[in-house]
Write a protein that holds these residues in place. Structure first.
Motif, short mmCIF file in Angstrom:
data_model
loop_
_atom_site.label_atom_id
_atom_site.label_comp_id
_atom_site.label_asym_id
_atom_site.label_seq_id
_atom_site.Cartn_x
_atom_site.Cartn_y
_atom_site.Cartn_z
N VAL A 25 0.83 -1.20 0.00
CA VAL A 25 0.00 0.00 0.00
C VAL A 25 0.86 1.25 0.00
CG1 VAL A 25 -1.65 1.31 1.39
CG2 VAL A 25 -1.99 -1.14 1.06
N GLU A 26 2.00 1.22 0.70
CA GLU A 26 2.84 2.40 0.84
C GLU A 26 3.74 2.65 -0.37
OE1 GLU A 26 2.60 4.75 3.17
OE2 GLU A 26 0.89 3.57 3.84
N GLU A 27 4.20 1.60 -1.02
CA GLU A 27 5.15 1.76 -2.12
C GLU A 27 4.44 1.81 -3.47
OE1 GLU A 27 7.91 -1.44 -1.89
OE2 GLU A 27 8.61 -0.89 0.11
N VAL A 28 5.13 2.39 -4.45
CA VAL A 28 4.63 2.36 -5.82
C VAL A 28 4.57 0.89 -6.25
CG1 VAL A 28 5.16 2.95 -8.22
CG2 VAL A 28 5.51 4.63 -6.41
N GLY A 31 -0.16 10.16 -11.20
CA GLY A 31 -0.78 11.44 -11.53
C GLY A 31 -2.28 11.39 -11.47
N LYS A 32 -2.84 10.24 -11.84
CA LYS A 32 -4.29 10.00 -11.75
C LYS A 32 -4.49 8.57 -11.27
CE LYS A 32 -5.99 12.83 -15.59
NZ LYS A 32 -6.71 12.77 -16.88
N PRO A 33 -5.62 8.29 -10.62
CA PRO A 33 -5.94 6.89 -10.32
C PRO A 33 -5.99 6.10 -11.63
CG PRO A 33 -7.39 8.35 -9.11
CD PRO A 33 -6.62 9.21 -10.07
N THR A 34 -5.54 4.85 -11.57
CA THR A 34 -5.37 4.05 -12.78
C THR A 34 -5.99 2.67 -12.63
OG1 THR A 34 -3.28 5.18 -13.25
CG2 THR A 34 -3.63 3.06 -14.34
N LEU A 86 -6.18 -1.92 -9.51
CA LEU A 86 -6.45 -0.50 -9.27
C LEU A 86 -5.27 0.14 -8.55
CD1 LEU A 86 -10.15 -0.84 -8.04
CD2 LEU A 86 -9.31 -0.48 -10.38
N LEU A 87 -4.81 1.27 -9.07
CA LEU A 87 -3.72 2.03 -8.47
C LEU A 87 -4.20 3.43 -8.13
CD1 LEU A 87 -0.86 1.15 -11.02
CD2 LEU A 87 -1.47 -0.10 -8.94
N ASP A 88 -3.73 3.96 -7.00
CA ASP A 88 -4.11 5.34 -6.67
C ASP A 88 -3.26 6.31 -7.48
OD1 ASP A 88 -1.62 5.63 -5.41
OD2 ASP A 88 -2.43 5.57 -3.38
N ALA A 89 -3.46 7.60 -7.27
CA ALA A 89 -2.78 8.62 -8.08
C ALA A 89 -1.26 8.62 -7.90
CB ALA A 89 -3.34 10.01 -7.77
N LYS A 118 -16.06 0.66 -6.46
CA LYS A 118 -14.60 0.60 -6.29
C LYS A 118 -13.91 1.71 -7.09
CE LYS A 118 -14.03 -4.31 -5.19
NZ LYS A 118 -13.44 -5.60 -5.60
N LEU A 119 -14.41 1.96 -8.31
CA LEU A 119 -13.82 3.04 -9.12
C LEU A 119 -14.13 4.41 -8.52
CD1 LEU A 119 -14.38 1.77 -12.77
CD2 LEU A 119 -12.30 1.66 -11.40
N GLU A 120 -15.33 4.56 -7.99
CA GLU A 120 -15.67 5.82 -7.34
C GLU A 120 -14.77 6.08 -6.14
OE1 GLU A 120 -19.87 5.64 -6.50
OE2 GLU A 120 -20.41 6.37 -8.49
N ASN A 121 -14.55 5.02 -5.35
CA ASN A 121 -13.66 5.14 -4.20
C ASN A 121 -12.24 5.48 -4.65
OD1 ASN A 121 -15.80 4.44 -2.56
ND2 ASN A 121 -15.17 2.30 -2.33
N LEU A 122 -11.84 4.88 -5.78
CA LEU A 122 -10.50 5.12 -6.30
C LEU A 122 -10.30 6.58 -6.69
CD1 LEU A 122 -7.86 3.62 -7.11
CD2 LEU A 122 -8.82 3.43 -9.42
N THR A 123 -11.31 7.20 -7.26
CA THR A 123 -11.17 8.60 -7.69
C THR A 123 -11.08 9.55 -6.49
OG1 THR A 123 -13.57 8.97 -7.83
CG2 THR A 123 -12.45 8.22 -9.84
#
Length: 199
Positions: free
Chosen positions: A34-37, A59-62, A169-172, A192-197
């Motif tokens: 969770v902490e690392e890329v 840069g953006k959730p992916t 799913l990746l965060d920004a 899940k996608l809404e949460n991701l954004t």
């Protein structure tokens, strides 16, 4: 009898100790994920023929999906559904991005990927590259992929690919944020996608 009982209790204590250690290690590795890329550095090619690296996933959730253009069902279904979910969650197309990474670079040239992905979505970008670089990328993103001959008697003939079917799913910041399983309930996938954004 007393010695057997003591030995059994000793074994139970050791087993509990090992289970506790394993639980700590699993929790630690999940926290590290969770902490690392997530993933690994790579240099591949986008469907437009331009170079692309892992920096594109920041840069953006992916949403990331690994598949191949000769896939009969899972890949086209997933791309179609992912595109629809993204239209609901991000109608303007500025909150998140998605990529389709080929697990079959021998057949999936940038041109073929461009045609394949563009037929389904204008919001998803195809990625391919040299077989050795794709193999390194799959390993780095913990993706299973294996070539399977269509005819076992002709192993060098036509083939299909077994592969991981979940959307990652990746965060920004490029950190692991979950998955959408193949066949996931559409409402759950959208949530899940809404949460991701919002990450």
């Amino acid at each position: 009898m007393k010695n057997i009982r003591i030995a059994l209790w000793g074994a139970v204590v050791v087993l509990l100790g090992v289970m506790g250690w394993l639980t700590m290690e699993l929790t630690k590795s999940r926290e590290e994920m969770v902490e690392e890329v997530y993933g690994t550095p790579f240099q591949l090619v986008a469907q437009n023929g331009q170079p692309i690296t892992e920096k594109a996933f920041q840069g953006k959730p992916t949403a990331l999906f690994f598949g191949f253009t000769h896939c009969p069902e899972v890949c086209p279904t997933t791309l179609f559904e992912l595109n629809g979910w993204m239209e609901k969650v991000d109608p303007a197309g500025d909150k998140m991005q998605a990529y389709f990474v080929s697990v079959d670079p021998e057949r999936d040239t940038p041109e073929i990927l461009n045609q394949y992905v563009s037929n389904v979505s204008k919001r998803i970008t195809g990625i391919t590259g040299a077989p050795d670089k794709i193999a390194e990328t799959l390993k780095g993103y913990r993706i299973y992929a294996k070539k399977v001959p269509v005819d076992e008697k002709d192993p060098k003939g036509d083939y299909t690919m077994d592969h991981t079917a979940s959307v990652i799913l990746l965060d920004a910041k490029g950190r692991f944020a979950g998955t959408i399983a193949y066949g996931e309930n559409p409402d759950v996938a959208v949530q899940k996608l809404e949460n991701l954004t919002k990450t």
